[in-house]
Design an enzyme around this catalytic site. Structure first.
Site, PDB file in Angstrom:
ATOM      1  N   CYS A 118     -25.819   0.965 -12.770  1.00  0.00           N
ATOM      2  CA  CYS A 118     -25.991  -0.468 -12.614  1.00  0.00           C
ATOM      3  C   CYS A 118     -27.003  -0.917 -11.709  1.00  0.00           C
ATOM      4  O   CYS A 118     -28.315  -0.881 -12.077  1.00  0.00           O
ATOM      5  CB  CYS A 118     -24.538  -1.320 -12.525  1.00  0.00           C
ATOM      6  SG  CYS A 118     -24.591  -2.840 -13.260  1.00  0.00           S
TER       7      CYS A 118
ATOM      8  N   GLU B 152     -18.294   5.224 -14.876  1.00  0.00           N
ATOM      9  CA  GLU B 152     -17.117   5.554 -14.309  1.00  0.00           C
ATOM     10  C   GLU B 152     -15.729   4.788 -14.709  1.00  0.00           C
ATOM     11  O   GLU B 152     -14.635   5.271 -14.728  1.00  0.00           O
ATOM     12  CB  GLU B 152     -17.028   5.119 -12.813  1.00  0.00           C
ATOM     13  CG  GLU B 152     -17.168   3.715 -12.359  1.00  0.00           C
ATOM     14  CD  GLU B 152     -18.582   2.917 -12.180  1.00  0.00           C
ATOM     15  OE1 GLU B 152     -19.345   3.790 -12.851  1.00  0.00           O
ATOM     16  OE2 GLU B 152     -18.672   2.134 -11.576  1.00  0.00           O
TER      17      GLU B 152
ATOM     18  N   GLN C  44      17.236   0.344   2.862  1.00  0.00           N
ATOM     19  CA  GLN C  44      18.676  -0.454   2.777  1.00  0.00           C
ATOM     20  C   GLN C  44      18.315  -2.090   2.842  1.00  0.00           C
ATOM     21  O   GLN C  44      18.860  -2.938   1.694  1.00  0.00           O
ATOM     22  CB  GLN C  44      19.312  -0.074   3.663  1.00  0.00           C
ATOM     23  CG  GLN C  44      20.152   1.043   3.678  1.00  0.00           C
ATOM     24  CD  GLN C  44      21.045   1.577   4.714  1.00  0.00           C
ATOM     25  OE1 GLN C  44      21.714   0.602   5.201  1.00  0.00           O
ATOM     26  NE2 GLN C  44      20.907   2.782   5.258  1.00  0.00           N
TER      27      GLN C  44
ATOM     28  N   SER D 285       0.948  -1.330  -0.040  1.00  0.00           N
ATOM     29  CA  SER D 285       0.007   0.000   0.073  1.00  0.00           C
ATOM     30  C   SER D 285       0.951   1.227   0.147  1.00  0.00           C
ATOM     31  O   SER D 285       0.264   2.393   0.604  1.00  0.00           O
ATOM     32  CB  SER D 285      -0.817   0.160   1.168  1.00  0.00           C
ATOM     33  OG  SER D 285      -1.661  -1.109   1.234  1.00  0.00           O
TER      34      SER D 285
ATOM     35  N   GLY E 257     -24.043  -2.695  -7.379  1.00  0.00           N
ATOM     36  CA  GLY E 257     -23.624  -3.532  -5.991  1.00  0.00           C
ATOM     37  C   GLY E 257     -24.454  -4.801  -6.334  1.00  0.00           C
ATOM     38  O   GLY E 257     -25.061  -5.133  -7.457  1.00  0.00           O
TER      39      GLY E 257
ATOM     40  N   HIS F 298     -21.612   1.139 -16.535  1.00  0.00           N
ATOM     41  CA  HIS F 298     -20.734   1.765 -15.467  1.00  0.00           C
ATOM     42  C   HIS F 298     -19.984   2.694 -16.089  1.00  0.00           C
ATOM     43  O   HIS F 298     -18.805   2.598 -16.356  1.00  0.00           O
ATOM     44  CB  HIS F 298     -19.602   0.792 -14.639  1.00  0.00           C
ATOM     45  CG  HIS F 298     -20.141  -0.332 -13.909  1.00  0.00           C
ATOM     46  ND1 HIS F 298     -20.442  -0.118 -12.706  1.00  0.00           N
ATOM     47  CD2 HIS F 298     -20.537  -1.607 -14.241  1.00  0.00           C
ATOM     48  CE1 HIS F 298     -21.113  -0.885 -12.100  1.00  0.00           C
ATOM     49  NE2 HIS F 298     -21.294  -1.947 -12.866  1.00  0.00           N
TER      50      HIS F 298
ATOM     51  N   THR G 207      16.426   5.313   7.357  1.00  0.00           N
ATOM     52  CA  THR G 207      16.772   4.717   5.907  1.00  0.00           C
ATOM     53  C   THR G 207      17.123   3.296   6.127  1.00  0.00           C
ATOM     54  O   THR G 207      17.138   2.379   4.914  1.00  0.00           O
ATOM     55  CB  THR G 207      17.966   5.315   5.182  1.00  0.00           C
ATOM     56  OG1 THR G 207      19.080   4.978   6.113  1.00  0.00           O
ATOM     57  CG2 THR G 207      17.768   6.808   5.188  1.00  0.00           C
TER      58      THR G 207
HETATM   59  N1  GLN Z   1     -26.338  -7.110  -8.977  1.00  0.00           N
HETATM   60  C1  GLN Z   1     -26.793  -6.702 -10.405  1.00  0.00           C
HETATM   61  C2  GLN Z   1     -26.393  -7.482 -11.613  1.00  0.00           C
HETATM   62  O1  GLN Z   1     -25.890  -8.461 -11.434  1.00  0.00           O
HETATM   63  C3  GLN Z   1     -26.074  -5.298 -10.692  1.00  0.00           C
HETATM   64  C4  GLN Z   1     -24.591  -5.316 -10.822  1.00  0.00           C
HETATM   65  C5  GLN Z   1     -23.714  -4.013 -10.523  1.00  0.00           C
HETATM   66  O2  GLN Z   1     -24.349  -3.048  -9.980  1.00  0.00           O
HETATM   67  N2  GLN Z   1     -22.609  -3.944 -11.081  1.00  0.00           N
HETATM   68  O3  GLN Z   1     -27.055  -7.213 -12.636  1.00  0.00           O
END
Ligand code: GLN
Length: 544
Positions: A383, A519, A195, A18, A356, A517, A191
């Site tokens: 989604c 994003e 090392q 991390s 989700g 999605h 350090t």
């Molecule tokens: N659980 C839902 C599906 O499988 C939505 C999936 C998600 O939000 N990535 O279709």
């Protein structure tokens, strides 16, 4: 093999995990890319899972999905966001994949009766994959996951060590990222861990040529020289990675320390001068924005925000282009099941319901959607957030009280969201999916085209009739309810090969529910249009 000789930069990590190896690697790649180089990146993960697709988000953070539908490590997301390029399944592999291939080859008899061993069979497979990922590129940055000293990393380290002999010194460079801890009581930077970590790397046969030191406190010139001498690198090859106010500032911090000079020296490249003006401006807006807006982020995995990495980064991108700080107010969807929404949403300018899996928290998400719809607050559903928008509308506008998704009630009489057992994937191949399908790799994954409806909000925010976005889901909106929806003010504004992709609400200032999605395609230099439109709508709502 292509004509071009690719140069490889291997980034290893020491001391502990991390430390931000992904960000450090992406930052170097960013500087090289802005110097005109054709750069790509590869992440190697030492775990035995074939891909992170089946891992809990709490275990591994977000599963990032590439255009070609690979479920990858979240670092691939960072690479795309920094470099503004789309990577593929070639750009991430795991020990699990390497062993699967080796065992498959053994079963096929490809090894002609030889005894199969880690060296050379496993290491050869690793080397082949690395070289392939670099084909046609000027430079490939290879991030080796894990920490030097781990048992799992050994075959990878051996492979990258061997590659130097194979590819030549001027085509390979080793960078090691470590931690220089600050001991408050002693008032000193230490350090020794660095090392030791370099010694461990040397024991395996790799001498790093550049050291990047994560630190909370700036390194003095003397300390850098001391590290250079004890780690056996040139004096200009100790780079400090001070905690930064934004990950996007890291390339600029590296550039200030002239990181490209030792890189060019080792890789025998002419002097590079990256053009970072646009990047600098964006970072300025991220670090010191003049406006702000607040989004209510309704989700389930709030203990580990890493599981929404691409989404939270997408808000940073939008903020950078709007000179606005996008505050996220995290709202646990389960909490909304027994507290009134007003209490949570009174100070937000927009409401987001994220994706989700599984039943937990679903009813709270539906409440959030209802609140956004009824109170005309800008809303983006992603989604699962889209599927629940349809269920919410069916329950409260169409009056179908038991509307549900078969994901939550397998025998529901009103499956607004259902499972289609046969569909065509992006490559035109028939895919089968049933309740009994194994979880690994049975989802609709990767980029699909979507047609946008004329005059819709969707078409307006994207400014295009056809868009392409990435998917990761198993269930689909059920077209049997389409007519009822459309008669009552819900517009289906996006369709992909007959599948319902996007829904919006007619009498609402800004309501967009997308099956894909968005994003996953947002980058610092190129924010995603749907998320960008959402943030702008939230700003308007705030100023109204
Ligand atoms: N659980 C839902 C599906 O499988 C939505 C999936 C998600 O939000 N990535 O279709």
């Amino acid at each position: 093999m292509s004509e071009k000789q690719t140069k490889f930069i291997f980034v290893t990590g020491g001391v502990l995990s991390s430390l931000g190896k992904g960000i450090a690697s992406a930052s170097i790649a960013t500087l090289l890319k802005h110097s005109g180089k054709d750069v790509s990146m590869l992440k190697i993960d030492p775990y035995l899972n074939v891909d992170p697709g089946t891992m809990s988000p709490l275990e591994h953070g977000e599963v990032f999905v590439t255009e070609d539908g690979a479920e990858t490590d979240l670092d691939i997301g960072h690479y795309e966001r920094f470099l503004d390029i789309s990577l593929s399944k070639q750009n991430n592999f795991t020990t699990g994949q390497v062993y699967s291939t080796v065992i498959e080859k053994e079963r096929r008899g490809d090894y002609l009766g030889k005894t199969i061993q880690v060296i050379p069979h496993v290491t050869n497979e690793i080397k082949e994959r690395i070289v392939k990922a670099g084909e046609g590129k000027d430079i490939l940055i290879v991030e080796v996951g894990g920490t030097v000293g781990d048992i799992e990393s050994l075959p990878f380290l051996e492979a990258i060590r061997e590659l130097r002999g194979q590819l030549g010194r001027e085509n390979t460079m080793y960078i090691h990222l470590t931690l220089v801890p600050y001991l408050k009581a002693a008032g000193e930077l230490k350090t020794k861990p660095t090392q030791h970590s370099v010694q461990e790397l040397r024991r395996i046969g790799i001498s790093p040529q550049l050291i990047i030191c994560r630190t909370e406190v700036p390194l003095t010139k003397e300390l850098k020289l001391k590290l250079a001498s004890s780690c056996g690198v040139d004096n200009n090859s100790v780079i400090e990675a001070l905690d930064a106010p934004s990950i996007y500032k890291v390339p600029l911090n590296f550039l200030k320390q002239d990181i490209l000079t030792p890189i060019c020296e080792h890789l025998k490249l002419p002097k590079l001068e990256p053009k970072m003006d646009e990047w600098k401006n964006l970072v300025k807006n991220v670090v010191d924005p003049s406006k702000e807006v607040t989004i209510g982020f309704v989700g389930k995995y709030l203990e580990l925000k890493e599981s929404y990495k691409s989404l939270t980064e997408a808000f940073v991108h939008c903020g950078a282009h709007l000179d606005t700080k996008v505050n996220l107010k995290w709202i646990d969807s389960e909490k909304l099941e027994n507290t009134p929404c007003e209490a949570e949403f009174c100070e937000v300018d927009g409401i987001l319901v994220a994706g989700g899996f599984g039943h937990r928290g679903v009813e709270g998400k539906i409440e959030a959607i209802r609140y956004a719809r009824e109170n005309k607050i800008p809303f983006l559903g992603i989604c699962l957030g889209m599927q629940l928008s349809l269920i919410e509308f069916a329950r409260h506008v169409l009056g179908i009280k038991d509307a549900n998704s078969v994901e939550f009630d397998k025998d529901t009489k009103n499956p607004i969201v259902y499972l289609i057992d046969e569909f065509m994937d992006a490559s035109g191949q028939k895919q089968l999916r049933t309740h009994k399908s194994p979880l690994g790799g049975t989802m609709r994954l990767g980029a699909y085209e979507c047609d946008t409806k004329d005059g819709s909000l969707l078409q307006k925010v994207y400014g295009a009739k056809k868009i392409v976005e990435r998917h990761r889901h198993r269930y689909e909106a059920n077209p049997a309810y389409r007519e009822q929806f459309e008669k009552n003010g819900l517009i289906i504004s996006g369709e992909s090969d007959g599948l319902i992709e996007v829904a919006e609400i007619k009498d609402h200032p800004w309501f967009l529910a997308v099956q894909f999605h968005p994003e996953f395609t947002s980058r610092l230099k190129n924010p995603n249009p749907a998320i960008f439109g959402f943030v702008k709508a939230a700003q308007n709502h705030k100023n109204a």
